[in-house]
Design a protein around this motif. Structure first.
Motif, PDB file in Angstrom:
ATOM      1  N   ALA A   1     -26.564  -5.905 -23.229  1.00 51.17           N
ATOM      2  CA  ALA A   1     -25.123  -5.709 -23.185  1.00 51.17           C
ATOM      3  C   ALA A   1     -24.772  -4.696 -22.105  1.00 51.17           C
ATOM      4  CB  ALA A   1     -24.626  -5.212 -24.542  1.00 51.17           C
ATOM      5  N   ARG A   2     -23.773  -5.041 -21.292  1.00 53.44           N
ATOM      6  CA  ARG A   2     -23.206  -4.163 -20.266  1.00 53.44           C
ATOM      7  C   ARG A   2     -24.099  -3.997 -19.039  1.00 53.44           C
ATOM      8  NH1 ARG A   2     -19.106  -1.107 -23.080  1.00 53.44           N
ATOM      9  NH2 ARG A   2     -18.923   0.239 -21.261  1.00 53.44           N
TER      10      ARG A   2
ATOM     11  N   CYS B   1     -20.908 -14.326 -19.222  1.00 50.74           N
ATOM     12  CA  CYS B   1     -21.989 -14.020 -18.285  1.00 50.74           C
ATOM     13  C   CYS B   1     -21.513 -14.303 -16.866  1.00 50.74           C
ATOM     14  CB  CYS B   1     -23.229 -14.857 -18.594  1.00 50.74           C
ATOM     15  SG  CYS B   1     -24.630 -14.535 -17.506  1.00 50.74           S
ATOM     16  N   ASP B   2     -21.234 -13.250 -16.106  1.00 50.88           N
ATOM     17  CA  ASP B   2     -20.940 -13.422 -14.678  1.00 50.88           C
ATOM     18  C   ASP B   2     -22.238 -13.819 -13.983  1.00 50.88           C
ATOM     19  OD1 ASP B   2     -18.635 -12.095 -15.658  1.00 50.88           O
ATOM     20  OD2 ASP B   2     -18.234 -11.292 -13.650  1.00 50.88           O
TER      21      ASP B   2
ATOM     22  N   ASP C   1     -20.924  -3.849 -10.174  1.00 56.04           N
ATOM     23  CA  ASP C   1     -22.045  -2.921 -10.056  1.00 56.04           C
ATOM     24  C   ASP C   1     -23.312  -3.493 -10.670  1.00 56.04           C
ATOM     25  OD1 ASP C   1     -20.611  -1.076  -8.657  1.00 56.04           O
ATOM     26  OD2 ASP C   1     -20.465   0.397 -10.277  1.00 56.04           O
ATOM     27  N   ASN C   2     -23.186  -4.273 -11.757  1.00 59.54           N
ATOM     28  CA  ASN C   2     -24.386  -4.878 -12.349  1.00 59.54           C
ATOM     29  C   ASN C   2     -25.072  -5.811 -11.360  1.00 59.54           C
ATOM     30  OD1 ASN C   2     -24.111  -3.502 -14.751  1.00 59.54           O
ATOM     31  ND2 ASN C   2     -23.188  -5.218 -15.864  1.00 59.54           N
TER      32      ASN C   2
ATOM     33  N   SER D   1     -24.725 -10.904 -15.182  1.00 60.26           N
ATOM     34  CA  SER D   1     -24.201  -9.693 -15.796  1.00 60.26           C
ATOM     35  C   SER D   1     -23.661 -10.030 -17.173  1.00 60.26           C
ATOM     36  CB  SER D   1     -23.076  -9.089 -14.943  1.00 60.26           C
ATOM     37  OG  SER D   1     -22.440  -8.020 -15.624  1.00 60.26           O
ATOM     38  N   SER D   2     -24.152  -9.319 -18.177  1.00 64.39           N
ATOM     39  CA  SER D   2     -23.576  -9.406 -19.515  1.00 64.39           C
ATOM     40  C   SER D   2     -22.314  -8.561 -19.492  1.00 64.39           C
ATOM     41  CB  SER D   2     -24.576  -8.895 -20.558  1.00 64.39           C
ATOM     42  OG  SER D   2     -24.083  -9.076 -21.860  1.00 64.39           O
TER      43      SER D   2
END
Length: 235
Positions: free
Chosen positions: A45-46, A70-71, A150-151, A210-211
């Protein structure tokens, strides 16, 4: 609505730089992002993760709890300036959401991946930019907030790569309905626990996920609580 214009203008100096950090940077699936075929990996997560695929391999991305967006990005291994692009992809499929069998185009108008399976109701988003620090500033956040942009940057850095920019992602399970007046809404996913999509690599590529950390509006479910996702790579 107020903005810290100096902060927006100076952070980051280059699009490849993150505005902050989280556990993404220190926890790649392997030093170079090479997966063990068939092994199930977690995207906490995150946070974000990146994985290398060779042409012909398939990644299964699993909405473990059914509520998580999910990106998802794909970059050519041989040239990171070529990447999955929805400005180009929507024109090719003549639609807003890809269906099973649709090619996912790069910014050089050739397939980088193909959507080969989708057990969910098929509601995804190709319109919205990845959340970033500036998005959270508009929502009233004053400090750092984990974000999908940022992820992506951190997940790629974790496998010794640097993205030239943050493209429009494929927002798996994100529910952005468009009404007859061409207005949109921010709605919870309609996916179910265990739903998955499968994407086949049409060229050697790096897939980043990314989550989504969004916990202010209900795109990650009515509870606004980001949770983990999982993925597997298969031959």
């Amino acid at each position: 609505m107020t903005f810290d214009h100096a902060r927006i203008a100076t952070m980051p100096r280059q699009n490849c730089y993150p505005c902050g950090q989280n556990g993404t940077l220190d926890n790649p699936i392997s030093p170079q992002g090479i997966p063990v075929l068939g092994e199930r990996y977690e995207v906490p997560a995150r946070q974000g993760r990146a994985v290398r695929l060779t042409a012909g391999q398939t990644i299964r991305i699993i909405n473990t709890h059914g509520t998580q967006v999910c990106d998802t990005w794909a970059f050519s291994t041989h040239n990171l300036n070529e990447f999955m692009s929805w400005e180009h992809g929507r024109a090719w499929i003549d639609g807003l959401i890809p269906s099973v069998g649709d090619p996912l185009l790069s910014n050089r108008r050739r397939p980088i991946m193909t959507l080969t399976a989708d057990t969910s109701p098929g509601i995804h988003d190709t319109l919205m930019a990845a959340c970033d620090l500036y998005r959270y500033m508009t929502l009233g956040v004053t400090g750092y907030h984990d974000n999908c942009a940022d992820n992506l940057r951190l997940a790629m850095q974790a496998i010794q790569l640097s993205v030239p920019e943050v493209p429009q992602p494929l927002n798996l399970w994100m529910n952005i309905p468009v009404n007859a007046q061409m207005k949109i809404d921010w709605s919870p996913p309609v996916s179910r626990p265990g739903d998955y999509v499968e994407l086949r690599a049409e060229m050697d590529c790096i897939v980043a996920m990314s989550s989504c950390p969004q916990d202010i509006i209900p795109i990650n479910g009515e509870q606004c609580e980001p949770v983990e996702l999982h993925f597997e790579v298969r031959a």
